[in-house]
Design an enzyme around this catalytic site. Structure first.
Site, PDB file in Angstrom:
ATOM      1  N   LEU A   1      -2.069   2.050  18.664  1.00  0.00           N
ATOM      2  CA  LEU A   1      -1.378   3.279  19.145  1.00  0.00           C
ATOM      3  C   LEU A   1      -2.511   4.143  20.234  1.00  0.00           C
ATOM      4  O   LEU A   1      -3.154   3.709  20.462  1.00  0.00           O
ATOM      5  CB  LEU A   1      -1.118   4.627  17.427  1.00  0.00           C
ATOM      6  CG  LEU A   1      -0.815   4.048  16.933  1.00  0.00           C
ATOM      7  CD1 LEU A   1      -1.191   5.347  15.145  1.00  0.00           C
ATOM      8  CD2 LEU A   1       0.985   4.409  16.691  1.00  0.00           C
TER       9      LEU A   1
ATOM     10  N   ASN B   1       0.901  -1.179  -0.010  1.00  0.00           N
ATOM     11  CA  ASN B   1       0.345  -0.260   0.175  1.00  0.00           C
ATOM     12  C   ASN B   1       0.486   1.085  -0.470  1.00  0.00           C
ATOM     13  O   ASN B   1       0.531   2.437  -0.727  1.00  0.00           O
ATOM     14  CB  ASN B   1      -0.987  -0.169   1.224  1.00  0.00           C
ATOM     15  CG  ASN B   1      -2.206  -1.016   0.428  1.00  0.00           C
ATOM     16  OD1 ASN B   1      -3.420  -0.345   0.190  1.00  0.00           O
ATOM     17  ND2 ASN B   1      -2.234  -1.722   1.842  1.00  0.00           N
TER      18      ASN B   1
ATOM     19  N   ALA C   1      -7.895  -3.626  -4.157  1.00  0.00           N
ATOM     20  CA  ALA C   1      -8.925  -2.774  -3.968  1.00  0.00           C
ATOM     21  C   ALA C   1      -8.448  -1.615  -3.277  1.00  0.00           C
ATOM     22  O   ALA C   1      -8.333  -0.955  -3.545  1.00  0.00           O
ATOM     23  CB  ALA C   1      -9.838  -3.254  -3.345  1.00  0.00           C
TER      24      ALA C   1
ATOM     25  N   ASP D   1     -10.145   0.338  14.765  1.00  0.00           N
ATOM     26  CA  ASP D   1     -10.541  -0.187  13.452  1.00  0.00           C
ATOM     27  C   ASP D   1     -12.525   0.935  14.249  1.00  0.00           C
ATOM     28  O   ASP D   1     -12.939  -0.308  13.109  1.00  0.00           O
ATOM     29  CB  ASP D   1     -10.782  -1.650  13.202  1.00  0.00           C
ATOM     30  CG  ASP D   1      -8.964  -2.032  13.058  1.00  0.00           C
ATOM     31  OD1 ASP D   1      -8.590  -1.193  12.510  1.00  0.00           O
ATOM     32  OD2 ASP D   1      -9.462  -3.139  13.293  1.00  0.00           O
TER      33      ASP D   1
ATOM     34  N   HIS E   1      -7.899  -0.847   5.912  1.00  0.00           N
ATOM     35  CA  HIS E   1      -7.877  -1.610   7.081  1.00  0.00           C
ATOM     36  C   HIS E   1      -9.046  -2.795   5.267  1.00  0.00           C
ATOM     37  O   HIS E   1      -9.961  -2.526   5.330  1.00  0.00           O
ATOM     38  CB  HIS E   1      -9.245  -1.806   7.633  1.00  0.00           C
ATOM     39  CG  HIS E   1      -9.973  -2.855   8.581  1.00  0.00           C
ATOM     40  ND1 HIS E   1      -8.860  -3.250   9.789  1.00  0.00           N
ATOM     41  CD2 HIS E   1     -10.371  -3.959   9.156  1.00  0.00           C
ATOM     42  CE1 HIS E   1      -9.350  -4.608  10.206  1.00  0.00           C
ATOM     43  NE2 HIS E   1     -10.846  -4.628   8.938  1.00  0.00           N
TER      44      HIS E   1
ATOM     45  N   MET F   1       0.885  -2.594  12.408  1.00  0.00           N
ATOM     46  CA  MET F   1       0.582  -3.602  12.601  1.00  0.00           C
ATOM     47  C   MET F   1       0.524  -3.183  14.710  1.00  0.00           C
ATOM     48  O   MET F   1       0.550  -4.107  15.192  1.00  0.00           O
ATOM     49  CB  MET F   1       0.867  -4.844  12.404  1.00  0.00           C
ATOM     50  CG  MET F   1       0.841  -5.555  11.542  1.00  0.00           C
ATOM     51  SD  MET F   1      -1.119  -5.366  10.356  1.00  0.00           S
ATOM     52  CE  MET F   1      -1.590  -5.861  11.129  1.00  0.00           C
ATOM     53  N   ARG F   2       0.852  -1.667  14.850  1.00  0.00           N
ATOM     54  CA  ARG F   2       0.869  -1.452  16.334  1.00  0.00           C
ATOM     55  C   ARG F   2      -0.301  -0.766  16.661  1.00  0.00           C
ATOM     56  O   ARG F   2      -0.695   0.131  15.923  1.00  0.00           O
ATOM     57  CB  ARG F   2       2.472  -1.234  17.060  1.00  0.00           C
ATOM     58  CG  ARG F   2       3.101  -2.334  17.060  1.00  0.00           C
ATOM     59  CD  ARG F   2       4.279  -1.933  17.296  1.00  0.00           C
ATOM     60  NE  ARG F   2       3.541  -1.957  19.104  1.00  0.00           N
ATOM     61  CZ  ARG F   2       4.407  -2.925  20.085  1.00  0.00           C
ATOM     62  NH1 ARG F   2       4.322  -3.911  19.419  1.00  0.00           N
ATOM     63  NH2 ARG F   2       3.963  -2.547  21.576  1.00  0.00           N
TER      64      ARG F   2
ATOM     65  N   ASN G   1      -5.983   4.938   8.339  1.00  0.00           N
ATOM     66  CA  ASN G   1      -5.635   3.997   8.122  1.00  0.00           C
ATOM     67  C   ASN G   1      -6.214   3.339   6.979  1.00  0.00           C
ATOM     68  O   ASN G   1      -7.201   3.422   6.609  1.00  0.00           O
ATOM     69  CB  ASN G   1      -6.315   2.984   9.402  1.00  0.00           C
ATOM     70  CG  ASN G   1      -5.443   1.468   9.078  1.00  0.00           C
ATOM     71  OD1 ASN G   1      -4.207   1.900   8.633  1.00  0.00           O
ATOM     72  ND2 ASN G   1      -6.085   1.038  10.060  1.00  0.00           N
TER      73      ASN G   1
HETATM   74  C1  GAR Z   1      -2.852  -4.672   4.208  1.00  0.00           C
HETATM   75  O1  GAR Z   1      -4.154  -5.562   4.017  1.00  0.00           O
HETATM   76  C2  GAR Z   1      -3.882  -3.735   5.308  1.00  0.00           C
HETATM   77  O2  GAR Z   1      -4.997  -3.464   4.899  1.00  0.00           O
HETATM   78  C3  GAR Z   1      -3.405  -3.823   6.339  1.00  0.00           C
HETATM   79  O3  GAR Z   1      -2.132  -5.326   6.342  1.00  0.00           O
HETATM   80  C4  GAR Z   1      -2.224  -5.555   4.992  1.00  0.00           C
HETATM   81  C5  GAR Z   1      -1.037  -4.937   4.612  1.00  0.00           C
HETATM   82  O4  GAR Z   1      -0.065  -4.964   3.523  1.00  0.00           O
HETATM   83  N1  GAR Z   1      -3.272  -3.927   7.501  1.00  0.00           N
HETATM   84  C6  GAR Z   1      -4.210  -4.068   8.418  1.00  0.00           C
HETATM   85  O5  GAR Z   1      -4.635  -5.057   8.764  1.00  0.00           O
HETATM   86  C7  GAR Z   1      -4.102  -3.272   9.856  1.00  0.00           C
HETATM   87  N2  GAR Z   1      -4.335  -3.278  10.619  1.00  0.00           N
HETATM   88  P1  GAR Z   1       0.682  -4.230   2.562  1.00  0.00           P
HETATM   89  O6  GAR Z   1       2.008  -4.223   3.837  1.00  0.00           O
HETATM   90  O7  GAR Z   1       1.700  -5.031   1.411  1.00  0.00           O
HETATM   91  O8  GAR Z   1       0.358  -2.419   2.868  1.00  0.00           O
END
Ligand code: GAR
Length: 210
Positions: free
Chosen positions: A93, A14, A173, A145, A109, A90-91, A107
């Protein structure tokens, strides 16, 4: 152009979508830094290869969440950050941090919030038997979230899907809507007012909103 810092923990696909979008002439944001809580995040190399400053601040080096978040904040200020984009960060805040950046931190999700918060969203969607799944870009608020949605995209769930096939479909997407949602925030078409998302009328010209 608004100065955007991206927070990652891993692959950074992303983040890469945001970096690529920001190369397009007229895009209203520039990526001024990428910050990871893990030194082994693959996205750090992608950022560096694009000439973007990177930094790592690991929770292991700080006594508690407040100390880590203060260190993250120092890095963001050093880059004169105006907008923070979490991209697979993934932490959790602290409320102090999320309140400081309220309305300026977003963010992505991998689910259609408010369904399927937390982890393993694709497993959750398959277990629930939904026919539509997707992703949400939302403002970050203290609750995990829970912040209000800016933009969402839906994908079908089809016979034979596994968490991996579904994740790949949702990820495409994500890469489509995250740059559009960031652009809308950066150029002022989207804002957070009294805890609610305000969209200006011209956002209706962007089919990702409708
Ligand atoms: C993505 O699918 C994002 O939506 C998700 O982790 C992945 C990261 O992929 N985020 C979460 O689950 C947030 N809690 P990426 O490092 O290739 O963007």
């Amino acid at each position: 152009r608004k100065r955007v810092a991206v927070l990652i923990s891993g692959r950074g696909s992303n983040m890469t979508a945001l970096i690529e979008a920001a190369k397009i002439p007229g895009y209203p944001a520039e990526i001024v830094g990428v910050l990871s809580n893990r030194s082994d995040a693959a996205g750090l190399e992608t950022a560096a290869a694009n000439g973007i400053p990177t930094a790592v601040r690991s929770h292991r080096d700080f006594p508690d969440r407040n100390a880590l978040d203060a260190a993250l904040d120092d890095v963001l200020r050093g880059w004169n950050t105006e907008i923070v984009a979490l991209a697979g960060f993934m932490r959790l805040l602290t409320p102090r941090f999320t309140e400081r950046w309220l309305g300026r931190m977003i963010n992505i999700h991998p689910a259609l919030l408010p369904s399927f918060k937390g982890l393993h969203t694709h497993e959750q969607a398959l277990a629930a038997g939904v026919h539509l799944h997707g992703c949400t870009v939302h403002f970050v608020t203290p609750g995990m979230d829970e912040g209000p949605a800016i933009m969402q995209a839906a994908v079908p769930v089809v016979q034979g899907d596994t968490p991996d096939t579904l994740a790949a479909r949702v990820l495409r997407a994500e890469h489509r809507i995250y740059p559009r949602a960031l652009a809308a925030l950066a150029d002022g078409r989207v804002s957070l007012v009294d805890g609610r998302v305000m969209l200006t009328a011209d956002t209706l010209d962007d089919e990702a909103f409708v």
